[in-house]
Design a protein around this motif. Structure first.
Motif, PDB file in Angstrom:
ATOM      1  N   MET A  34      -2.444  14.805   9.495  1.00 39.88           N
ATOM      2  CA  MET A  34      -2.358  13.401   9.895  1.00 39.88           C
ATOM      3  C   MET A  34      -1.659  13.254  11.238  1.00 39.88           C
ATOM      4  O   MET A  34      -2.047  12.422  12.069  1.00 39.88           O
ATOM      5  CB  MET A  34      -1.625  12.593   8.817  1.00 39.88           C
ATOM      6  N   LEU A  48      -1.226  17.984   4.523  1.00 39.88           N
ATOM      7  CA  LEU A  48      -1.696  16.619   4.750  1.00 39.88           C
ATOM      8  C   LEU A  48      -0.930  15.973   5.897  1.00 39.88           C
ATOM      9  O   LEU A  48      -1.524  15.371   6.804  1.00 39.88           O
ATOM     10  CB  LEU A  48      -1.526  15.791   3.475  1.00 39.88           C
ATOM     11  N   GLY A  62     -10.724   5.059  -5.358  1.00 42.40           N
ATOM     12  CA  GLY A  62     -10.348   5.961  -4.275  1.00 42.40           C
ATOM     13  C   GLY A  62      -9.810   5.205  -3.079  1.00 42.40           C
ATOM     14  O   GLY A  62      -8.844   5.636  -2.435  1.00 42.40           O
ATOM     15  N   MET A  63     -10.411   4.063  -2.771  1.00 41.75           N
ATOM     16  CA  MET A  63      -9.950   3.254  -1.649  1.00 41.75           C
ATOM     17  C   MET A  63      -8.554   2.709  -1.917  1.00 41.75           C
ATOM     18  O   MET A  63      -7.710   2.648  -1.020  1.00 41.75           O
ATOM     19  CB  MET A  63     -10.934   2.112  -1.396  1.00 41.75           C
ATOM     20  N   GLU A  64      -8.293   2.319  -3.161  1.00 39.80           N
ATOM     21  CA  GLU A  64      -6.975   1.797  -3.517  1.00 39.80           C
ATOM     22  C   GLU A  64      -5.908   2.879  -3.370  1.00 39.80           C
ATOM     23  O   GLU A  64      -4.811   2.632  -2.854  1.00 39.80           O
ATOM     24  CB  GLU A  64      -6.999   1.279  -4.955  1.00 39.80           C
ATOM     25  N   ALA A  65      -6.240   4.101  -3.812  1.00 39.41           N
ATOM     26  CA  ALA A  65      -5.289   5.210  -3.693  1.00 39.41           C
ATOM     27  C   ALA A  65      -5.016   5.533  -2.229  1.00 39.41           C
ATOM     28  O   ALA A  65      -3.873   5.812  -1.845  1.00 39.41           O
ATOM     29  CB  ALA A  65      -5.834   6.441  -4.415  1.00 39.41           C
ATOM     30  N   LEU A  66      -6.068   5.482  -1.403  1.00 41.30           N
ATOM     31  CA  LEU A  66      -5.901   5.745   0.022  1.00 41.30           C
ATOM     32  C   LEU A  66      -5.016   4.685   0.668  1.00 41.30           C
ATOM     33  O   LEU A  66      -4.145   4.994   1.490  1.00 41.30           O
ATOM     34  CB  LEU A  66      -7.266   5.786   0.707  1.00 41.30           C
ATOM     35  N   ALA A  67      -5.218   3.432   0.282  1.00 42.44           N
ATOM     36  CA  ALA A  67      -4.409   2.343   0.830  1.00 42.44           C
ATOM     37  C   ALA A  67      -2.942   2.504   0.433  1.00 42.44           C
ATOM     38  O   ALA A  67      -2.035   2.255   1.237  1.00 42.44           O
ATOM     39  CB  ALA A  67      -4.945   0.999   0.344  1.00 42.44           C
ATOM     40  N   GLN A  68      -2.700   2.937  -0.795  1.00 42.14           N
ATOM     41  CA  GLN A  68      -1.327   3.135  -1.255  1.00 42.14           C
ATOM     42  C   GLN A  68      -0.652   4.275  -0.493  1.00 42.14           C
ATOM     43  O   GLN A  68       0.523   4.179  -0.121  1.00 42.14           O
ATOM     44  CB  GLN A  68      -1.322   3.413  -2.758  1.00 42.14           C
ATOM     45  N   LEU A  69      -1.407   5.352  -0.250  1.00 42.41           N
ATOM     46  CA  LEU A  69      -0.861   6.474   0.512  1.00 42.41           C
ATOM     47  C   LEU A  69      -0.532   6.044   1.937  1.00 42.41           C
ATOM     48  O   LEU A  69       0.531   6.374   2.475  1.00 42.41           O
ATOM     49  CB  LEU A  69      -1.865   7.629   0.526  1.00 42.41           C
ATOM     50  N   ALA A  70      -1.451   5.299   2.547  1.00 42.59           N
ATOM     51  CA  ALA A  70      -1.222   4.828   3.914  1.00 42.59           C
ATOM     52  C   ALA A  70       0.008   3.931   3.979  1.00 42.59           C
ATOM     53  O   ALA A  70       0.804   4.012   4.920  1.00 42.59           O
ATOM     54  CB  ALA A  70      -2.458   4.083   4.418  1.00 42.59           C
TER      55      ALA A  70
END
Length: 225
Positions: free
Chosen positions: A86, A82, A3-11
């Motif tokens: 944001m 989203l 989940g953290m990796e996906a969040l980092a990719q989105l950011a």
């Protein structure tokens, strides 16, 4: 960790000013060509194509080919909500440096489309009217009487959530999203009750719209809410 990796990719996708500008433009709910977006962001077509490919592969945009043209649009209302949330979380936008930019910012704050529903002060006024009429609850869920009211305007329930809250980035309070919000926005545009300002996503309530809202009871309900 996944989940953290996906969040980092989105950011990372949205951390680039050009890609952010593309997403902001596409919040008008329409499909744009790569050439139009390049002109909007003032970048070379080749640069735009590279950024758009990343946004498509990242799931934020979808693309459609029509002849020689490549059209892109937001991947759905969930992406629009989203982006709106944001933007609201990011805080007030920097003060515009030109009169033209200041005028555009004021127009967006007065009223705009957030993908397929209304936002800005116009969207909040609509919400107040719907609350006053009992069409929606304070959490912006559509009531049973509200569903009947919407059906009189041609609404047909679907698998999409009927009513939901979407945080407004200029007003800092939720406006109505979901199938009901999209239907009302579509009806208002079709009837000429709201109209777009130029090629932006800013909209304004027309004189016909003022009469229409009064006939529906929205104006009085919003004022008494």
């Amino acid at each position: 960790m996944a989940g953290m990796e996906a969040l980092a990719q989105l950011a990372a996708l949205l951390a680039d000013r050009t890609r952010a500008a593309f997403c902001e433009a596409l919040l008008d709910g329409r499909a744009w060509t790569a050439t139009e977006l390049a002109a909007h962001a003032r970048v070379a077509p080749s640069t735009a194509s590279e950024h758009l490919s990343r946004l498509v592969s990242g799931g934020l945009l979808v693309e459609h080919r029509q002849g020689r043209h490549r059209y892109v649009a937001l991947a759905g209302p969930h992406v629009a909500e989203l982006l709106e949330a944001m933007t609201a979380f990011a805080g007030p936008a920097p003060r515009p440096r030109t009169l033209r930019a200041a005028s555009a910012a004021r127009a967006l704050a007065r009223g705009r489309t957030c993908y397929d529903h209304l936002a800005g002060r116009l969207g909040i006024t609509l919400k107040a009217g719907l609350l006053g009429l009992g069409v929606v609850t304070g959490e912006l869920a559509v009531t049973e009487p509200g569903l009947s009211w919407l059906r009189e305007l041609g609404f047909t329930p679907s698998r999409r959530q009927t009513g939901r809250a979407c945080l407004d980035w200029t007003e800092r309070v939720p406006h109505l999203a979901g199938a009901a919000g999209a239907h009302l926005c579509g009806v208002f545009l079709e009837r000429g009750w709201i109209k777009r300002i130029g090629t932006t996503r800013a909209v304004v309530l027309t004189p016909a719209g003022e009469r229409g809202w009064r006939e529906l009871g929205l104006t009085r309900a919003a004022a008494s809410g």
